[in-house]
Motif scaffolding. Structure first.
Motif, mmCIF file in Angstrom:
data_model
loop_
_atom_site.group_PDB
_atom_site.id
_atom_site.type_symbol
_atom_site.label_atom_id
_atom_site.label_comp_id
_atom_site.label_asym_id
_atom_site.label_seq_id
_atom_site.Cartn_x
_atom_site.Cartn_y
_atom_site.Cartn_z
ATOM 1 N N ASP A 122 -13.613 2.956 6.922
ATOM 2 C CA ASP A 122 -12.963 3.036 5.602
ATOM 3 C C ASP A 122 -11.951 1.896 5.613
ATOM 4 O O ASP A 122 -11.032 1.898 6.422
ATOM 5 N N TYR A 123 -12.183 0.918 4.752
ATOM 6 C CA TYR A 123 -11.333 -0.280 4.790
ATOM 7 C C TYR A 123 -10.425 -0.349 3.566
ATOM 8 O O TYR A 123 -9.854 -1.388 3.266
ATOM 9 N N SER A 124 -10.277 0.794 2.880
ATOM 10 C CA SER A 124 -9.455 0.796 1.669
ATOM 11 C C SER A 124 -7.962 0.853 2.009
ATOM 12 O O SER A 124 -7.129 0.561 1.160
ATOM 13 N N GLN A 125 -7.644 1.239 3.240
ATOM 14 C CA GLN A 125 -6.233 1.327 3.631
ATOM 15 C C GLN A 125 -5.933 0.250 4.680
ATOM 16 O O GLN A 125 -6.828 -0.183 5.402
ATOM 17 N N ARG A 128 -8.240 -7.028 5.187
ATOM 18 C CA ARG A 128 -8.417 -5.845 6.051
ATOM 19 C C ARG A 128 -9.335 -6.129 7.251
ATOM 20 O O ARG A 128 -9.139 -5.568 8.334
ATOM 21 N N SER A 130 0.849 -1.198 0.000
ATOM 22 C CA SER A 130 0.000 0.000 0.000
ATOM 23 C C SER A 130 0.879 1.241 0.000
ATOM 24 O O SER A 130 1.322 1.698 1.058
#
Ligand code: SIN
Ligand code: FE2
Length: 221
Positions: A143-146, A188, A114
């Protein structure tokens, strides 16, 4: 590289990595050299927002003592889990995230795939001997994109690496002083936890394990 019971061990100054599951990267010794400066930064945070044992909604007091740095800090009390800009104990904002911690988190996330990690919160966990963290998902961030970047200092621990299903038996992974674990993408929302810490002494942290977990928390605006 030496082979020991099927596990690869890093020689001093050599970084070894494992991927125990898809989306999970364990970076052995990634921050071992910088650990004294990292620990000093934690002491600074702690002098502003001390470690404290929080209460979960069911009324139980956690065995792990916690504090935070960054824009948003994770807390729990009888009314629930949440992220707040202020430390409820002091009424003041959480201490800013020290640069050395931010840069460590970003470098580790990049190693885990990432490149654009922008953590705005860091939960700092302090485990005394016997302290544990039961299986949970990190999902208050919304927010689970990171990814989550998790740094281990001091006494070793057994990290319980579960799956996306609570009922699956977790794998047991040893995490040691200076190790960094990154989980994101398909991993995640894995269930994870820490088995009770065993007695020991660490030259830097004494009788404690310290863990930092960096997160990107969605803000309301
Ligand atoms: C956490 O899940 O917040 C902490 C994990 C750890 O202590 O390694
Ligand atoms: Fe967690």
């Amino acid at each position: 590289m030496m082979q020991n019971n099927g596990r690869l061990w890093a020689e001093p100054n050599e970084l070894s990595r494992e991927s125990p599951a898809e989306g999970v990267t364990l970076l052995h010794g990634f921050c071992r050299e910088d650990a004294p400066q990292i620990y000093e930064a934690i002491r600074q945070v702690e002098s502003i927002s001390p470690f404290r044992q929080m209460v979960v909604p069911g009324g139980h007091t956690m065995s792990v003592a916690m504090t935070n740095c960054g824009e948003l800090g994770w807390t729990t009390d009888r009314s629930g889990y949440r992220y707040t800009p202020e430390d409820p104990m002091t009424g003041a904002p959480w201490p800013a995230m020290p640069e050395i911690l931010l840069s460590l988190a970003r470098r580790a996330a990049a190693e885990g795939g990432s490149a654009e990690f922008r953590p705005n919160g860091c939960l700092i966990n302090r485990y005394a001997v016997g302290a544990r963290l039961s299986l949970h998902q990190d999902r208050n961030e919304r927010d689970y994109s990171q990814p989550i970047v998790s740094v281990s200092l001091g006494l070793p621990a057994t990290f319980l690496l579960g799956t996306l299903r609570r009922t699956d038996t977790p794998r047991r992974i040893r995490v040691e002083h200076g190790d960094v674990l990154v989980w994101g993408g398909p991993a995640r929302l894995i269930f994870h936890g820490i088995a009770p810490i065993r007695a020991g002494h660490d030259p830097l942290t004494g009788n404690y394990r310290i863990n930092l977990t960096f997160r990107h928390v969605a803000s309301d605006d």
